[in-house]
Enzyme design. Sequence first.
Site, PDB file in Angstrom:
ATOM      1  NE  ARG A  23      -4.187   1.692   0.784  1.00 51.55           N
ATOM      2  CZ  ARG A  23      -5.201   1.890  -0.061  1.00 51.55           C
ATOM      3  NH1 ARG A  23      -5.175   1.399  -1.286  1.00 51.55           N
ATOM      4  NH2 ARG A  23      -6.250   2.588   0.324  1.00 51.55           N
ATOM      5  CB  THR A  73      -9.042  -1.065  -8.101  1.00 51.03           C
ATOM      6  OG1 THR A  73      -8.949   0.138  -7.341  1.00 51.03           O
ATOM      7  CG2 THR A  73      -8.424  -2.184  -7.323  1.00 51.03           C
ATOM      8  CB  THR A 119      -5.711   0.342  -6.644  1.00 50.12           C
ATOM      9  OG1 THR A 119      -6.585   1.417  -6.954  1.00 50.12           O
ATOM     10  CG2 THR A 119      -4.984   0.640  -5.350  1.00 50.12           C
ATOM     11  CD  GLU A 148      -9.091   6.042  -4.787  1.00 49.91           C
ATOM     12  OE1 GLU A 148      -9.867   5.117  -4.499  1.00 49.91           O
ATOM     13  OE2 GLU A 148      -9.490   7.136  -5.209  1.00 49.91           O
ATOM     14  CD  GLU A 152      -4.589   3.883  -3.541  1.00 55.80           C
ATOM     15  OE1 GLU A 152      -5.768   3.544  -3.377  1.00 55.80           O
ATOM     16  OE2 GLU A 152      -3.998   3.767  -4.627  1.00 55.80           O
ATOM     17  CG  ASP A 193      -8.543   5.165  -0.845  1.00 58.13           C
ATOM     18  OD1 ASP A 193      -9.494   5.731  -1.411  1.00 58.13           O
ATOM     19  OD2 ASP A 193      -8.064   4.088  -1.238  1.00 58.13           O
ATOM     20  N   GLY A 226     -13.534  -1.801  -7.433  1.00 59.81           N
ATOM     21  CA  GLY A 226     -14.861  -1.209  -7.192  1.00 59.81           C
ATOM     22  C   GLY A 226     -14.952  -0.309  -5.971  1.00 59.81           C
TER      23      GLY A 226
HETATM   24  N1  GLY Z   1      -8.377   2.851  -3.602  1.00 59.54           N
HETATM   25  C1  GLY Z   1      -9.280   1.784  -3.500  1.00 59.54           C
HETATM   26  C2  GLY Z   1      -9.081   0.998  -2.264  1.00 59.54           C
HETATM   27  O1  GLY Z   1      -7.965   0.924  -1.787  1.00 59.54           O
HETATM   28  O2  GLY Z   1     -10.019   0.462  -1.734  1.00 59.54           O
END
Ligand code: GLY
Length: 599
Positions: A131, A420, A438, A440, A457, A460, A505
């Site tokens: 991440r 994603t 992803t 994002e 990202e 988020d 999604g």
């Molecule tokens: N950016 C989508 C997720 O990490 O859920």
Amino acid sequence: MKKTTKPLMNFPSRKPLAKAVSLFSAVGLSALLSSGLQAQQVADQVAPEAASQRSENRAHIAKDFIVAAANPYAVEAGYQVLKEGGSAIDAMVTVQTVLGLTEPQSSGLGGGAFMLYYDAKKRQLTTFDGRETAPLAATPELFQDKDGKPLKFFDAVVGGRSVGTPGTVKLMSDTHQRFGKLDWARLLQPAKQLAEDGFIVSPRLAGAITKDQDRLSRYPDTRDYFFTADGKPLPEGYRLTNKDYAETLGLLAKEGAEAFYHGKIGQELVRKVQGITDNPGLLTENDLKSYRIKERPAVCAPYRSYDVCGMGPPSSGALTVGQILGIVASFDLKSLGADNPKSWQIIGDASRLAFADRGRYMADTDYVPMPQGLLDAGYLKQRAELIQPGKPLDTVEAGEPAWSQPIALADDISLELPSTSHLVIVDREGNIVSMTTTIENGFGSRVMSGGFLLNNELTDFSFASHKNGFPIANRLEPGKRPRSSMAPTLVMKDGKPYLAIGSPGGSRIIGYVASALIAHLDWGMSLQDAISKPHLINRFGTFDLEAGTSAEKLKAPLEVMGYKVSVRDLNSGLHGVLFKDGKLIGAADPRREGIVLGD
Ligand code: GLY
């Protein structure tokens, strides 16, 4: 150089939505009373990654190895690696680098990923957290204006501000060093070659460019890449070359991930992020140098006679999927059936309860404490007792799971939008990769460097850090990883792999995965049918029903129950592999361009 030519790659044939798998028989409205439900949905008014036409894919059955992913070029390249004797990790490197070229709006070198890895010899499941991290210079106010008010979503997304330290390259490199069999440079070659020779812009990519043309034309490098010389969005069938991406892959092939985290690729990326004049970012070379992949234990939740395992924090994926399943386990969904509105009310309310806990408690646990009891059977039973079949919950609040050192937290108000991609790979030795990857939002931050798009990202994270004086668990902090909904999953039965699955999604990932599992495990649908079936998703109160499918038949009964209903595109990209009777049964989501190949 770009030029138009005839398509070389076959994308799955397209059929209109009306031909989609029909799940529901006619539904009676009788005896369903309005409950005066208060709709609670808080998010997602902004267009997601563009929908593309539905194309019916078929399951593919293999014996020795298999790959399922969102783009035919990527699947074909991964298949060749597996055929040559490459490992699942080898194929993942190839699939990811091709996806970064041919499905650039969804994932790539500028983003992050979570990967489940099952080691067949050791019979061991582990997870890798690739991440993105918040820059060390970032503060909780990054997405607030000078008066402390949250920025508008796209004001935060577009530009350098939203870019977190990318993790995908290090994830590929670290896991290749541990589990790879083929040479690293060979694995990057298919994407490099394709970038040099050109690939055919798919219908989905062309549609996404057209939909996003205002934002994609904001920065010159991005505009030059996604538009023709006369300023038109690239059309379907266009052959697109990417010299910068080929150069980036050439450097990675020669110098490894060092070129990204300590070298030229990273230096250029940082220069781009900081140099965006209208919305600069805070990423530094030091953020890249200090980036680490984290190996974490899988989070597993029992469901019926299975164990559903996935990615723990900073993803909310496995915990929220596990809570939904743990709550619906108190009900006989099998007898109620897939076409019964009561089944969907139970699943929908279980999901709302799980999302309430997610919003309150789930975030990067390297930074914030989290209750230990989120998946306790007793706790989930208590939550299930709140649900009355046929009568939706009026209000939904976070529960009080066991917690040794509780702290008061406010509910999250972060907005996640879907882009994603999900891929599943099994090699000849039975090693399994289930990975959700992803950048994002569709096209991420819209900033390009080295021929790839950089993530957004950081959006988020919750834009606000506190509410009513209480801290929000998913607030932004330097070095922290934003909470995700990505749910790469491996279902185990009797200690053996049974089903690998996942989806893109945004926060709907959780519902897509949970309901595909229910459709297969409770309702006995084949994996392909469980993936293709019409979607019904409830996160915050409003029931989203998939437009143009038989899910629309449930609009009236769910409204009579008291739900607010929204009929809309529900843009999953589920890919999965079932392990059954010595066979590998792969399936791809008909809503995207993915295919499955294997021998
Ligand atoms: N950016 C989508 C997720 O990490 O859920």
